[in-house]
Scaffold this motif. Structure first.
Motif, PDB file in Angstrom:
ATOM      1  N   GLU A   6       0.861  -1.187   0.000  1.00 13.24           N
ATOM      2  CA  GLU A   6       0.000   0.000   0.000  1.00 13.24           C
ATOM      3  C   GLU A   6       0.891   1.229   0.000  1.00 13.24           C
ATOM      4  O   GLU A   6       1.724   1.396   0.902  1.00 13.24           O
ATOM      5  N   LEU A   7       0.729   2.087  -1.013  1.00  9.92           N
ATOM      6  CA  LEU A   7       1.592   3.248  -1.171  1.00  9.92           C
ATOM      7  C   LEU A   7       0.788   4.528  -1.284  1.00  9.92           C
ATOM      8  O   LEU A   7      -0.306   4.533  -1.844  1.00  9.92           O
ATOM      9  N   ALA A   8       1.361   5.615  -0.771  1.00  6.97           N
ATOM     10  CA  ALA A   8       0.791   6.950  -0.930  1.00  6.97           C
ATOM     11  C   ALA A   8       1.838   7.809  -1.633  1.00  6.97           C
ATOM     12  O   ALA A   8       3.001   7.856  -1.205  1.00  6.97           O
ATOM     13  N   PHE A   9       1.433   8.455  -2.725  1.00  2.31           N
ATOM     14  CA  PHE A   9       2.325   9.277  -3.519  1.00  2.31           C
ATOM     15  C   PHE A   9       2.052  10.747  -3.230  1.00  2.31           C
ATOM     16  O   PHE A   9       0.908  11.185  -3.291  1.00  2.31           O
ATOM     17  N   ASP A  10       3.093  11.514  -2.944  1.00  2.00           N
ATOM     18  CA  ASP A  10       2.966  12.957  -2.766  1.00  2.00           C
ATOM     19  C   ASP A  10       2.667  13.575  -4.127  1.00  2.00           C
ATOM     20  O   ASP A  10       3.266  13.189  -5.137  1.00  2.00           O
ATOM     21  N   GLN A  11       1.751  14.527  -4.185  1.00  2.00           N
ATOM     22  CA  GLN A  11       1.353  15.136  -5.454  1.00  2.00           C
ATOM     23  C   GLN A  11       2.400  16.116  -6.007  1.00  2.00           C
ATOM     24  O   GLN A  11       2.459  16.337  -7.207  1.00  2.00           O
ATOM     25  N   ARG A  12       3.225  16.714  -5.120  1.00  7.19           N
ATOM     26  CA  ARG A  12       4.187  17.717  -5.572  1.00  7.19           C
ATOM     27  C   ARG A  12       5.634  17.239  -5.531  1.00  7.19           C
ATOM     28  O   ARG A  12       6.451  17.695  -6.291  1.00  7.19           O
ATOM     29  N   PRO A  14       8.575  13.920  -5.220  1.00 13.59           N
ATOM     30  CA  PRO A  14       8.704  12.527  -5.663  1.00 13.59           C
ATOM     31  C   PRO A  14       8.753  11.534  -4.494  1.00 13.59           C
ATOM     32  O   PRO A  14       9.367  10.488  -4.577  1.00 13.59           O
ATOM     33  N   VAL A  15       8.076  11.855  -3.401  1.00 16.82           N
ATOM     34  CA  VAL A  15       8.134  11.068  -2.173  1.00 16.82           C
ATOM     35  C   VAL A  15       7.002  10.038  -2.127  1.00 16.82           C
ATOM     36  O   VAL A  15       5.869  10.327  -2.494  1.00 16.82           O
ATOM     37  N   ILE A  16       7.339   8.816  -1.666  1.00 19.53           N
ATOM     38  CA  ILE A  16       6.368   7.735  -1.503  1.00 19.53           C
ATOM     39  C   ILE A  16       6.499   7.197  -0.079  1.00 19.53           C
ATOM     40  O   ILE A  16       7.609   7.010   0.417  1.00 19.53           O
ATOM     41  N   VAL A  17       5.377   6.947   0.577  1.00 16.56           N
ATOM     42  CA  VAL A  17       5.364   6.299   1.889  1.00 16.56           C
ATOM     43  C   VAL A  17       4.307   5.197   1.860  1.00 16.56           C
ATOM     44  O   VAL A  17       3.391   5.221   1.044  1.00 16.56           O
ATOM     45  N   GLY A  18       4.441   4.226   2.756  1.00 13.08           N
ATOM     46  CA  GLY A  18       3.441   3.175   2.809  1.00 13.08           C
ATOM     47  C   GLY A  18       3.858   2.010   3.677  1.00 13.08           C
ATOM     48  O   GLY A  18       4.746   2.141   4.522  1.00 13.08           O
ATOM     49  N   THR A  19       3.196   0.890   3.436  1.00 16.70           N
ATOM     50  CA  THR A  19       3.474  -0.338   4.178  1.00 16.70           C
ATOM     51  C   THR A  19       3.306  -1.529   3.238  1.00 16.70           C
ATOM     52  O   THR A  19       2.726  -1.400   2.165  1.00 16.70           O
ATOM     53  N   TYR A  20       3.832  -2.668   3.671  1.00 14.39           N
ATOM     54  CA  TYR A  20       3.495  -3.914   2.999  1.00 14.39           C
ATOM     55  C   TYR A  20       3.481  -5.025   4.017  1.00 14.39           C
ATOM     56  O   TYR A  20       4.079  -4.919   5.085  1.00 14.39           O
ATOM     57  N   TYR A  21       2.753  -6.079   3.697  1.00 15.87           N
ATOM     58  CA  TYR A  21       2.711  -7.243   4.570  1.00 15.87           C
ATOM     59  C   TYR A  21       2.525  -8.496   3.732  1.00 15.87           C
ATOM     60  O   TYR A  21       2.040  -8.450   2.609  1.00 15.87           O
ATOM     61  N   TYR A  22       2.979  -9.603   4.283  1.00 16.41           N
ATOM     62  CA  TYR A  22       2.782 -10.899   3.638  1.00 16.41           C
ATOM     63  C   TYR A  22       1.342 -11.338   3.885  1.00 16.41           C
ATOM     64  O   TYR A  22       0.868 -11.296   5.031  1.00 16.41           O
ATOM     65  N   ASN A  29       1.094  -7.398  10.732  1.00 15.98           N
ATOM     66  CA  ASN A  29       2.551  -7.543  10.652  1.00 15.98           C
ATOM     67  C   ASN A  29       3.098  -6.755   9.467  1.00 15.98           C
ATOM     68  O   ASN A  29       3.655  -7.305   8.542  1.00 15.98           O
ATOM     69  N   ARG A  30       2.931  -5.447   9.517  1.00 21.34           N
ATOM     70  CA  ARG A  30       3.306  -4.584   8.398  1.00 21.34           C
ATOM     71  C   ARG A  30       4.770  -4.144   8.475  1.00 21.34           C
ATOM     72  O   ARG A  30       5.293  -3.885   9.540  1.00 21.34           O
ATOM     73  N   MET A  31       5.356  -4.025   7.286  1.00 20.77           N
ATOM     74  CA  MET A  31       6.685  -3.444   7.127  1.00 20.77           C
ATOM     75  C   MET A  31       6.491  -1.984   6.722  1.00 20.77           C
ATOM     76  O   MET A  31       5.537  -1.658   6.008  1.00 20.77           O
ATOM     77  N   ILE A  32       7.385  -1.115   7.165  1.00 21.19           N
ATOM     78  CA  ILE A  32       7.354   0.298   6.802  1.00 21.19           C
ATOM     79  C   ILE A  32       8.082   0.471   5.468  1.00 21.19           C
ATOM     80  O   ILE A  32       9.160  -0.065   5.278  1.00 21.19           O
ATOM     81  N   VAL A  33       7.483   1.245   4.560  1.00 20.17           N
ATOM     82  CA  VAL A  33       8.044   1.465   3.230  1.00 20.17           C
ATOM     83  C   VAL A  33       8.162   2.969   2.987  1.00 20.17           C
ATOM     84  O   VAL A  33       7.265   3.731   3.335  1.00 20.17           O
ATOM     85  N   HIS A  34       9.264   3.371   2.372  1.00 19.92           N
ATOM     86  CA  HIS A  34       9.414   4.759   1.921  1.00 19.92           C
ATOM     87  C   HIS A  34      10.269   4.744   0.663  1.00 19.92           C
ATOM     88  O   HIS A  34      11.015   3.799   0.423  1.00 19.92           O
ATOM     89  N   GLY A  35      10.119   5.749  -0.153  1.00 18.06           N
ATOM     90  CA  GLY A  35      10.889   5.767  -1.381  1.00 18.06           C
ATOM     91  C   GLY A  35      10.648   7.006  -2.199  1.00 18.06           C
ATOM     92  O   GLY A  35      10.206   8.029  -1.686  1.00 18.06           O
ATOM     93  N   TRP A  46      12.393   1.464  -0.073  1.00 18.01           N
ATOM     94  CA  TRP A  46      13.183   0.817   0.967  1.00 18.01           C
ATOM     95  C   TRP A  46      12.230   0.427   2.078  1.00 18.01           C
ATOM     96  O   TRP A  46      11.242   1.117   2.334  1.00 18.01           O
ATOM     97  N   ALA A  47      12.506  -0.683   2.754  1.00 16.82           N
ATOM     98  CA  ALA A  47      11.570  -1.189   3.761  1.00 16.82           C
ATOM     99  C   ALA A  47      12.308  -1.782   4.953  1.00 16.82           C
ATOM    100  O   ALA A  47      13.455  -2.210   4.846  1.00 16.82           O
TER     101      ALA A  47
END
Length: 88
Positions: A6-12, A14-22, A29-35, A46-47
């Motif tokens: 699950e990702l959220a993209f900044d509109q202005r 190039p930043v992305i934040v979110g999570t992922y899980y198996y 049991n979510r992992m933190i994601v940013h990119g 990166w997570a």
């Protein structure tokens, strides 16, 4: 390894934040994601698992084409895995 990313993209920016899980472990049991978004619909992520690490332990290099996401995942084990999926 089926996952939910699950990702959220900044509109202005190039930043992305979110999570992922198996899927087998469930969303508690979510992992933190940013990119960041790169040119040509590419993203780098990166997570890390916040329950075990304070630093990034894996990365994703993905391309978005229409509703398809594909690329490579570099987990902590060092074994590069292919990633394919779709946007919902």
């Amino acid at each position: 390894y089926p996952i939910v990313l699950e990702l959220a993209f900044d509109q202005r920016l190039p930043v992305i934040v979110g999570t992922y899980y198996y899927k087998k472990n469930g969303p508690k049991n979510r992992m933190i994601v940013h990119g960041e978004r790169l040119e040509d619909n590419c993203i780098t992520l990166w997570a890390h698992d916040p329950n075990f690490y304070n630093r990034d332990t894996e990365s994703f290099y993905l391309t978005i084409s229409g509703d398809t996401i594909s690329g490579e995942w570099y987990p902590q084990s060092g074994n590069v895995l292919s990633v394919t999926g779709c946007k919902i």
